[in-house]
Scaffold this motif. Sequence first.
Motif, mmCIF file in Angstrom:
data_model
loop_
_atom_site.group_PDB
_atom_site.id
_atom_site.type_symbol
_atom_site.label_atom_id
_atom_site.label_comp_id
_atom_site.label_asym_id
_atom_site.label_seq_id
_atom_site.Cartn_x
_atom_site.Cartn_y
_atom_site.Cartn_z
ATOM 1 N N PHE A 47 0.829 -1.201 0.000
ATOM 2 C CA PHE A 47 0.000 0.000 0.000
ATOM 3 C C PHE A 47 0.866 1.255 0.000
ATOM 4 C CE2 PHE A 47 -2.006 3.389 2.521
ATOM 5 C CZ PHE A 47 -3.103 3.669 1.705
ATOM 6 N N ILE A 48 1.893 1.287 0.827
ATOM 7 C CA ILE A 48 2.772 2.454 0.894
ATOM 8 C C ILE A 48 3.447 2.695 -0.454
ATOM 9 C CG2 ILE A 48 4.985 3.250 1.841
ATOM 10 C CD1 ILE A 48 2.697 3.900 3.644
ATOM 11 N N GLN A 49 3.802 1.612 -1.142
ATOM 12 C CA GLN A 49 4.470 1.756 -2.430
ATOM 13 C C GLN A 49 3.562 2.368 -3.494
ATOM 14 O OE1 GLN A 49 5.798 -2.255 -3.083
ATOM 15 N NE2 GLN A 49 7.710 -1.979 -1.938
ATOM 16 N N SER A 50 2.238 2.365 -3.248
ATOM 17 C CA SER A 50 1.304 2.963 -4.199
ATOM 18 C C SER A 50 1.118 4.460 -3.974
ATOM 19 C CB SER A 50 -0.059 2.273 -4.097
ATOM 20 O OG SER A 50 -0.721 2.631 -2.890
ATOM 21 N N LEU A 51 1.718 4.999 -2.897
ATOM 22 C CA LEU A 51 1.535 6.405 -2.554
ATOM 23 C C LEU A 51 2.642 7.276 -3.127
ATOM 24 C CD1 LEU A 51 0.562 6.137 1.243
ATOM 25 C CD2 LEU A 51 -0.968 6.190 -0.727
ATOM 26 N N SER A 52 2.297 8.519 -3.392
ATOM 27 C CA SER A 52 3.268 9.542 -3.769
ATOM 28 C C SER A 52 3.315 10.564 -2.637
ATOM 29 C CB SER A 52 2.854 10.241 -5.071
ATOM 30 O OG SER A 52 2.779 9.300 -6.125
ATOM 31 N N PRO A 53 4.439 11.262 -2.483
ATOM 32 C CA PRO A 53 4.509 12.285 -1.429
ATOM 33 C C PRO A 53 3.333 13.257 -1.535
ATOM 34 C CG PRO A 53 6.677 11.907 -2.340
ATOM 35 C CD PRO A 53 5.717 11.119 -3.197
ATOM 36 N N GLY A 54 2.698 13.486 -0.389
ATOM 37 C CA GLY A 54 1.533 14.362 -0.356
ATOM 38 C C GLY A 54 0.215 13.629 -0.355
ATOM 39 N N ASP A 55 0.197 12.344 -0.772
ATOM 40 C CA ASP A 55 -1.031 11.548 -0.714
ATOM 41 C C ASP A 55 -1.451 11.368 0.741
ATOM 42 O OD1 ASP A 55 -1.071 11.304 -3.421
ATOM 43 O OD2 ASP A 55 -0.405 9.218 -3.491
ATOM 44 N N THR A 56 -2.744 11.350 0.973
ATOM 45 C CA THR A 56 -3.249 11.191 2.333
ATOM 46 C C THR A 56 -3.907 9.828 2.508
ATOM 47 O OG1 THR A 56 -5.344 12.258 1.741
ATOM 48 C CG2 THR A 56 -3.607 13.669 2.648
ATOM 49 N N PHE A 57 -3.865 9.327 3.739
ATOM 50 C CA PHE A 57 -4.518 8.059 4.057
ATOM 51 C C PHE A 57 -4.941 8.065 5.514
ATOM 52 C CE2 PHE A 57 -0.051 7.439 4.998
ATOM 53 C CZ PHE A 57 -0.023 6.659 6.147
ATOM 54 N N ILE A 58 -5.846 7.137 5.846
ATOM 55 C CA ILE A 58 -6.378 7.040 7.207
ATOM 56 C C ILE A 58 -5.660 5.929 7.962
ATOM 57 C CG2 ILE A 58 -8.444 6.598 8.599
ATOM 58 C CD1 ILE A 58 -10.137 7.425 6.237
ATOM 59 N N LEU A 59 -5.285 6.200 9.197
ATOM 60 C CA LEU A 59 -4.761 5.180 10.099
ATOM 61 C C LEU A 59 -5.038 5.629 11.521
ATOM 62 C CD1 LEU A 59 -3.222 2.518 10.484
ATOM 63 C CD2 LEU A 59 -1.105 3.841 10.591
ATOM 64 N N GLY A 60 -5.649 4.745 12.293
ATOM 65 C CA GLY A 60 -5.980 5.094 13.664
ATOM 66 C C GLY A 60 -7.042 6.162 13.758
ATOM 67 N N GLY A 61 -7.869 6.281 12.700
ATOM 68 C CA GLY A 61 -8.933 7.261 12.709
ATOM 69 C C GLY A 61 -8.487 8.667 12.386
ATOM 70 N N LYS A 62 -7.209 8.855 12.042
ATOM 71 C CA LYS A 62 -6.684 10.170 11.704
ATOM 72 C C LYS A 62 -6.182 10.171 10.266
ATOM 73 C CE LYS A 62 -5.268 11.319 16.440
ATOM 74 N NZ LYS A 62 -4.135 11.717 17.315
#
Length: 815
Positions: A502-517
Amino acid sequence: MQNKCELDLPFSTWFKKKGWEPYDYQLELIKRPAQFSHDVLIAPTGGGKTLAGFLPSLIDLLKSPYPELHTIYISPLKALAEDVARNLTIPIEEMNLRINVDVRTGDTSNHRKRAQMKTPPQILLTTPESFALLLSYPEAKTLMSFINTVIIDEIHAIINSKRGDQLSLCLARLQKFSPSARRIGLSATVSDTDHISKWIAPADQQKLVRTITATPGPPSEISIVKAKRPPPWSGHSGQYALPELMEEIKKNKTTLIFVNTRAQAEIIFQSLWELNDECLPIGLHHGSLSVSQRTKIENAMAKGDLKAIIATSSLDLGVDWSSVQLVVQIGAPKGISRLIQRVGRSNHVLSASSRAILIPTNLFEVIECQAAIEAIIEGDIDDISMNPGAIDVLAQHLLLMACSQDFQFNSMHQEVSSSFPYRNLDQDEFKELLNYASNGGYVLQSYEQWRKIDQKKPGIYGITSKSISRKIRMNVGTIVEAETLRVKKKRGEYVGTVEEQFIQSLSPGDTFILGGKVWSFVRIKDLSAEVTSAEGKDPKVPIYAGGKLPLNSSLARRVRKIISDPVSWNKLPNSCREWLELQKKAAHLPKNNELLVETFPRAGKWYMVTYSFAGRNANQTLGLLLTKQMEFIGLAPLGFVVNDYALTCWGLRPIKKPEVLFNQDALYDGVDPWLGDSSLLKRTFRQIAIVSGLIQRRFPTKNKTGKQITFNSDIIYDTLRKYEPNHILLKATRNEALRGLADLSRIEQLLELNGSNIRHIQYDRTTPLAVPLILEVGKEPVYGGHAEELLLQSLAYELFDEAKVVNKLKKNETI
């Protein structure tokens, strides 16, 4: 039924101060007749089952105190071990007992673990993995020679898995150190205690197991949510019922909300916060959060500070929080025992009914939820299936035991075969496995990295070096999850973990949810994902492998029965009942004694829908085999999709005679070529190679990445397949793939029961029952829940209009 208190002081006084009397089954465990050495206690949730397991130890330690490790408690969950420790400390402190209790899990600090080795507690609470690791140290024999009792909580959730194999082997080793140790198994959801009784005892003590069954508590109050909006045809979000869920949260003291996947937990948490206009305290708990975050949530729940918590299976066993008044299950439970365990978290006292609301996420799940409710009312609990002990688990165990001390071949074989899962392990297979553990096998033996055990002298085996011992201990465990990266703030605070892919699919600045944040991805640094706090309207949700649970056989039978019986539909919500009535009117209902196969054209392609009710894994395998057959006879297949209840294959040419595709001999002939060429076998081999110690993921200085592990594993797999096709790990891989991920046994059962009675009906367009599957064809994942529902709703209306005018081309054609 309660019994007049027969406890000695101070226990009788403590019970009276609490306004309680001990239950019969609690007193039975204390008595321990001479003709029994071990016990299995089956008692409802909230009935003091765990306290019953500890009472004999507390009484014994009061009468005969000594500073040695007396009792080991084994929990399937780290959170449960911590919760039981908190609850056990209360009576110990209130009775002023001088008994030390401590916890040892993967979350325990190394400093605390070292202190436990020097000065062991009298009662230690742990997990199967940490117990195995503890046995791998040279001090294990001294530490455990005086063990009096082993308590195995939620035993039904452990024994039919690789963790159960691991624990059984550990108990066999403990038996060698402390032969008179008593074993107590605790469970609330077991229909047949025979398997548990055989599993819990050493081979020569099978007849010394006593089963104690408590009187059931009041029936649970379980219902399907009554939402203003109907459930969608397809999907897994549950968004349609969240307004009603929010109202339930407001009405109850604490609501415990269970979901089936970690990704779903993050989505539901985020969506509830959007509805949380009163800013009620709502928590989130799953295995990918940091230890500090999980501990914070657990402590808040124990104090009753939260109005609701969204959790995965990380909290569904045994956790006792008195403030929980309602349990909500989002998504079908997939198993009856699992639902009983989760429902039992509410009103956690024996005299009160547990309360639960089920929120099905699609129309098929509505039926499954109703089937589960009926099964619980009738007391129909899932059967426990026992497979032979896993070879990779035994290989890991031999390596761990070699770390502890040298062992003799015959003695170790006798020890291993005294455990129930490995009772039929013969000396030839054991020797083959030991050779593998020693050098990797014939092809790999010339490589130093696989030399982990040496034959010190004839028949005596030991570890090759201390550095090898350290690496082996760093890779203990039988659960192989996808490779993860730690998520850390720029200033270094640990947030949790997400999968590497999943991390490898991200580019700098992309946002994602973890721990409700919401977090903004910055970069990968030192094998960690560096993030900053962010606000984003459309954050991604991490994908976690292995989250989907397959429908078990007993619940699948009930789902099929409800669909085939219109009389039972009056218990279903209107939207689901109308769906089935339309299928009955316009098409055909699947019957118990037949395999319904529908074919129809749509958008220039031909579809075949098979209503197997065999579960997702079996349907996935059946889909692969059927498309292979379609390709072989020239039907030009383009793909297939599955759910737990059915599968659909589609291609460019019409499927006029599906009986050809379902020919058992032809299907089974395709199994071996498919397995050999498929990624399934390589993936299974990778998992077995990791568990057995052939491939190590963690090292003292750094960890291997997922790509490195896959690359190494695939090379080894291809090499062994070419030069040593009878390698013990290859044989284990094939057996596990067929039994587990492929679920071939359910396909065999399906075809044996219904293969000779295939009901094929050809239609001119999509049938109502097929709509949920057609919605899955070509669907791309849309994260966030609301968008997915809108997308599906639009297509559903279109398909539903088609289904209303469906016509049979071949009426009641039976093959």
